[in-house]
Every structure is written in C-alpha cells, then in structure tokens.
Design a protein around this motif. Structure first.
Motif: not given
Length: 123
Positions: A54-58
């Motif tokens: 999704s493009g999330g970067t936790p």
C-alpha cells in the motif's frame, strides 16, 4: 518462489551509518509486503521496518527517526538506511517477504527470508 539476498552489513562505530540492501528475484517486490527484521544473540527476532504494498512504511519505536526503508522498483530491491547507529542496534538483519494481502509485523507471517547480514556497532 522468491529469493532474497541481503548485503551491506559490517562493523561501524556508534553514531555512524550503514545501508542494507535486499535484492529479490522470482517476483516483483511491489506485489509483496516487505520488512526488515533483526535478531540479537539470545533475543527473539524483532520487526524493524516495513514496506507495504500500500506504500505504508511503519517502524519500530526503537529505530523511528534513525532508520529509513525504501524500495527501488527498477532494481527490485529494498533498502534500509541506518543512521545514528547505537550499540543496541547490533544484530543479524534479515529481509523478509510476505505474499499475504494484509501487512503484519510478526515474523511468522512472512513466507520468504534472506540469509541475514551482520551489523555490529562498537562504542
């Protein structure tokens, strides 16, 4: 089948920087949820950073603000830029890939793993 190969580990003094690379073959990384984990001697493998489809970067709280995960779709690689390294960052770092459509931070959810690269931070 996905093959992952990490590189870029080494010995660095506290306060220094390293960039880890994870080269993938067998599948396009943008179709996978990717993550970096690390494991120090006598400790459990822990989540460091993720690069979701999704493009999330936790990030884990211990590295937030110091580490940056990124992806190069052209080269099919994931990177982990590590700045302001601390002695506590010493560990074997692993790149992992999950084919699940959902993103997780638990290592059991990952289907493919690299061989690991050693990062040692000296005081």
């Amino acid at each position: 089948q996905v093959q992952l190969v990490e590189s870029g580990g080494g010995l660095v003094q506290a306060g220094g920087s390293l960039r880890l690379s994870c080269a993938a073959s067998g599948r396009t990384l943008s179709t996978l949820n990717m993550a970096w984990f690390r494991q120090a001697p006598g400790k459990e493998r822990e989540f460091v950073a993720g690069m979701w489809r999704s493009g999330g970067t936790p990030y884990s709280d211990s590295v937030k603000g110091r580490f940056t995960i990124s992806r190069d779709n052209t080269e099919n690689k994931v990177y982990l830029q590590m700045n302001s390294l601390e002695v506590e960052d010493t560990a074997v770092y692993y790149c992992a890939a999950s084919t699940s459509p959902a993103a997780f931070t638990g290592p059991a959810r990952y289907d493919y793993w690299g061989q690991g690269t050693q990062v040692t931070v000296s005081s």
